[in-house]
Scaffold this active site. Sequence first.
Site, PDB file in Angstrom:
ATOM      1  N   THR A  27     131.136  54.937  63.190  1.00 46.80           N
ATOM      2  CA  THR A  27     132.266  54.026  63.325  1.00 46.80           C
ATOM      3  C   THR A  27     131.982  53.023  64.434  1.00 46.80           C
ATOM      4  OG1 THR A  27     133.872  55.654  62.542  1.00 46.80           O
ATOM      5  CG2 THR A  27     134.730  53.873  63.937  1.00 46.80           C
ATOM      6  N   GLY A  28     132.464  51.805  64.264  1.00 44.66           N
ATOM      7  CA  GLY A  28     132.312  50.783  65.286  1.00 44.66           C
ATOM      8  C   GLY A  28     131.597  49.553  64.760  1.00 44.66           C
ATOM      9  N   THR A  30     128.680  48.162  65.456  1.00 38.66           N
ATOM     10  CA  THR A  30     127.272  48.308  65.091  1.00 38.66           C
ATOM     11  C   THR A  30     127.134  49.144  63.825  1.00 38.66           C
ATOM     12  OG1 THR A  30     126.760  48.255  67.447  1.00 38.66           O
ATOM     13  CG2 THR A  30     124.976  48.870  65.978  1.00 38.66           C
ATOM     14  N   ASP A  82     124.865  56.218  63.952  1.00 41.86           N
ATOM     15  CA  ASP A  82     126.086  55.796  64.639  1.00 41.86           C
ATOM     16  C   ASP A  82     125.718  54.962  65.857  1.00 41.86           C
ATOM     17  OD1 ASP A  82     128.772  55.569  65.213  1.00 41.86           O
ATOM     18  OD2 ASP A  82     129.157  57.726  65.329  1.00 41.86           O
ATOM     19  N   GLY A  83     126.674  54.224  66.350  1.00 38.89           N
ATOM     20  CA  GLY A  83     126.477  53.429  67.551  1.00 38.89           C
ATOM     21  C   GLY A  83     126.797  54.221  68.800  1.00 38.89           C
ATOM     22  N   GLY A  98     135.856  53.194  69.994  1.00 37.02           N
ATOM     23  CA  GLY A  98     136.649  52.921  68.796  1.00 37.02           C
ATOM     24  C   GLY A  98     137.652  54.007  68.466  1.00 37.02           C
ATOM     25  N   GLU A 104     133.254  61.749  64.910  1.00 35.35           N
ATOM     26  CA  GLU A 104     131.846  61.394  65.072  1.00 35.35           C
ATOM     27  C   GLU A 104     131.033  62.582  65.578  1.00 35.35           C
ATOM     28  OE1 GLU A 104     132.201  56.606  66.085  1.00 35.35           O
ATOM     29  OE2 GLU A 104     132.384  58.078  67.691  1.00 35.35           O
TER      30      GLU A 104
END
Length: 233
Positions: A27-28, A30, A82-83, A98, A104
């Site tokens: 999520t986010g 990036t 993931d970022g 986020g 996550e």
Amino acid sequence: MSDDMKRLAAERAVADVTSGMRLGIGTGSTAEHFVRALGVRVRGGLDVIGVPTSERTRALAQEEGIPLTTLEETPALDLTVDGADEIDNALRLIKGGGGAHLREKIVAAASTRMIVIADGSKCVQTLGKFPLPIEVVPFGLGATRNALEKLFVSLGLGGELTMRGGEQHPFVTDGGHYILDAHLTAIPDAETLARALVAVPGVVEHGLFIGLADKAYVAGTDGVFEMTAGSEV
């Protein structure tokens, strides 16, 4: 420029995805570049299935035509991408800017490998400049906040603890919880803090990700750098 770098890091990570993989999808901003790049490959014939880490990611993945599943249906994943809000040279992370760090972390822990994608501004020598998100149960909030403040004092950590979204209109996570952001400035011993936080009643999860990331693709003006534990930041 930062957005272009995020896209470059995301595209590098997509190259690591092979047909048949069960993916955790982060999520986010990036991670959204990753979802879009993954969608292009799926429409080109790549056979994968993904578990999104937020409702926002789920919606974007569906728009991109990426097949989705759940951890109930697919409890073991091959790879999560993931970022991160911060990353140090031991691949310790702060995540949760986020508000999705609970999901996550569950998804990352269910994966054999985790790849982090980021631009160079997220690399730090010591974690903590980015506020540490702490997801808490709304019930007993005052007591949980007091316990956290005492914990920080006991560990020699200073800084303000603020409600994400404000006291009157708190941000609510996908799980129905609140987030307290700890402005600690520096976290010299992330492992000790991580263990202490989960022992506080009312704390659901925190944004310290330790021992989960295997490598990171970090994009800068000179291109994308593959970072592993011990790499120079």
